[in-house]
Write an enzyme that holds these catalytic residues in place. Structure first.
Site, PDB file in Angstrom:
ATOM      1  N   SER A  69      10.283   9.967 -22.420  1.00 39.31           N
ATOM      2  CA  SER A  69       9.114  10.783 -22.065  1.00 39.31           C
ATOM      3  C   SER A  69       7.928  10.376 -22.934  1.00 39.31           C
ATOM      4  O   SER A  69       7.944   9.290 -23.519  1.00 39.31           O
ATOM      5  CB  SER A  69       9.448  12.271 -22.239  1.00 39.31           C
ATOM      6  OG  SER A  69       8.432  13.071 -21.691  1.00 39.31           O
ATOM      7  N   ASN A  70       6.921  11.207 -23.036  1.00 37.90           N
ATOM      8  CA  ASN A  70       5.776  10.924 -23.913  1.00 37.90           C
ATOM      9  C   ASN A  70       5.295  12.233 -24.527  1.00 37.90           C
ATOM     10  O   ASN A  70       5.862  13.299 -24.264  1.00 37.90           O
ATOM     11  CB  ASN A  70       4.667  10.214 -23.124  1.00 37.90           C
ATOM     12  CG  ASN A  70       4.250  11.029 -21.913  1.00 37.90           C
ATOM     13  OD1 ASN A  70       3.755  12.133 -22.047  1.00 37.90           O
ATOM     14  ND2 ASN A  70       4.480  10.490 -20.721  1.00 37.90           N
TER      15      ASN A  70
END
Ligand code: CTP
Length: 394
Positions: free
Chosen positions: A206-207
């Site tokens: 993810s980020n």
């Protein structure tokens, strides 16, 4: 958000009256003009002097004061909204049956619409069928009766009947009486937050996106009267307004499906989500055990959702993308604007301090199709949303 709104706050005699100091401050802070009318009993619970100081207005209590008649008809006409809080069982009963033995009730009877009651009482009184019947009467007359909370009551017992907190009351006022009409009739689709791409049942790629910028845009469009559909990636945040429709998604694929569902019916699309560019080629159905010294993950590209929307954009639809860049910012943003067939792009530079993922502030450059650039200062994300909207419609 309540700038210019004229509000009568009718305070009646319940223990929760002391919370009207906070409610008054919050309403004034939102820009409302507040005129307080207290029932004669309410002065036992909170000081008129404090309320008049906080509201910047003399508190009115009686139909006659200092040999002067307080004109309840003029007061009712002046107000855009009358909030009766706390609304005791006694006040609800009198209001439901048209009694007008106080300035507060006379003003209520003179006011035709936009009346909001915020009940507060003990659970037995609240659950009493007589109180519930009175509430039914007031509701049938189109008055707004807020729900009660549950918890610790002044009598010492726990149960239903707690007045909503001042912050909740203000939020309700903003959502139901404070929205402007500058974007009414417009349907907006906004994506926000990160996406998560599963590696196995317990891990993902993810980020750091929090979704704050997209949520701020959603709230601002909604405050301006728009109908807002928010497609939200995994984040602990959510919009403050109940009227914003939220679809929660996890992966880029799910976000794309949701965008495709709503795309045709919306006028403006803000693609503020930080969509993961890549996902694991395969997802292990079992937790990957730490047997090997090294683990290689093969990733494959996610579909570019925005590019897909750009390809099928119809006449009249406005498509706005976001670009997060660390170098050659303008050049890269312009390339994205063109390749994704956008009308605007909002550029975020990783070089700007206090801007971007997770911060409450942001600094952007908005670029239109012609290449005109509009640079914002470092502002709250809410102000950035206003900055973007003001240039979109200028
Ligand atoms: N975007 C998208 N789908 C993707 C990737 C990005 O819809 N799979 C959208 C983002 O929501 C954003 C815009 O495209 O509005 C630009 O995203 P950004 O991450 O800045 O650029 P990318 O196009 O992904 O290119 P790169 O990562 O190489 O800079």
């Amino acid at each position: 958000m309540l700038e210019g709104k004229k509000i009568i706050l009718g305070v009646t005699g319940g223990i929760a009256a002391y919370k009207m100091t906070s409610l008054t401050r919050l309403l004034v802070k939102e820009g409302a003009s507040v005129q307080i009318i207290m029932s004669p009993e309410a002065v036992q619970f909170v000081s008129p002097l404090v309320l008049s100081t906080l509201s910047n207005n003399q508190v009115l209590i009686h139909l006659h004061e200092n040999n002067q008649w307080n004109n309840h008809i003029e007061l009712a006409t002046w107000a855009d909204l009358m909030i009766i809080a706390p609304a005791t069982a006694n006040t609800l009963a009198k209001a439901a049956h048209g009694l007008s033995d106080s300035l507060l009730l006379a003003t209520f009877l003179s006011k035709k619409s936009n009346i909001m009651f915020v009940p507060a009482m003990d659970e037995d009184m609240w659950l009493n069928p007589i109180t519930q019947k009175n509430i039914d009467i007031l509701t049938s007359l189109d008055h707004d009766i807020l729900p009660v909370g549950e918890g610790f009551l002044a009598s010492g017992i726990e149960g239903k009947g707690r007045m909503l907190e001042p912050e909740e009351i203000v939020l309700y006022v903003k959502e139901n009486y404070g929205r402007t009409k500058s974007m009414s009739g417009k349907k907006i689709l906004i994506t926000a937050g990160p996406t998560q791409e599963s590696i196995d049942p317990v891990r993902f790629i993810s980020n750091h996106s929090s979704g704050k910028m997209g949520i701020a845009l959603a709230e601002t469009c909604y405050e301006n009267g728009a109908e807002v559909q928010l497609i939200l990636g995994p984040t602990h945040l959510k919009p403050i307004y109940k009227g914003i429709e939220v679809v929660s998604v996890a992966t880029a694929e799910e976000m794309k499906v949701a965008c495709d569902i709503y795309f045709n019916e919306v006028n403006i699309i803000f693609m503020a989500a930080a969509v993961a560019d890549y996902k694991p080629m395969t997802r292990s159905s079992q937790k990957i055990k730490k047997i090997e010294e090294e683990l290689e993950l093969t990733l494959c590209k996610n579909e570019d959702i925005l590019k897909g929307l750009g390809l099928k954009k119809k006449e009249g639809q406005v498509l706005i993308g976001f670009a997060l860049e660390s170098e050659n910012e303008i050049e890269n943003a312009l390339a994205k604007l063109k390749s994704k067939n956008l009308d605007f792009i909002v550029l975020n530079s990783l070089k700007d301090e206090g801007a971007g993922f997770g911060y409450d502030t942001n600094q952007v450059t908005l670029i239109n199709k012609k290449g005109d650039k509009f640079q914002s200062d470092l502002l709250s994300k809410k102000d950035i949303a206003n900055f973007i909207l003001s240039h979109l419609f200028s």
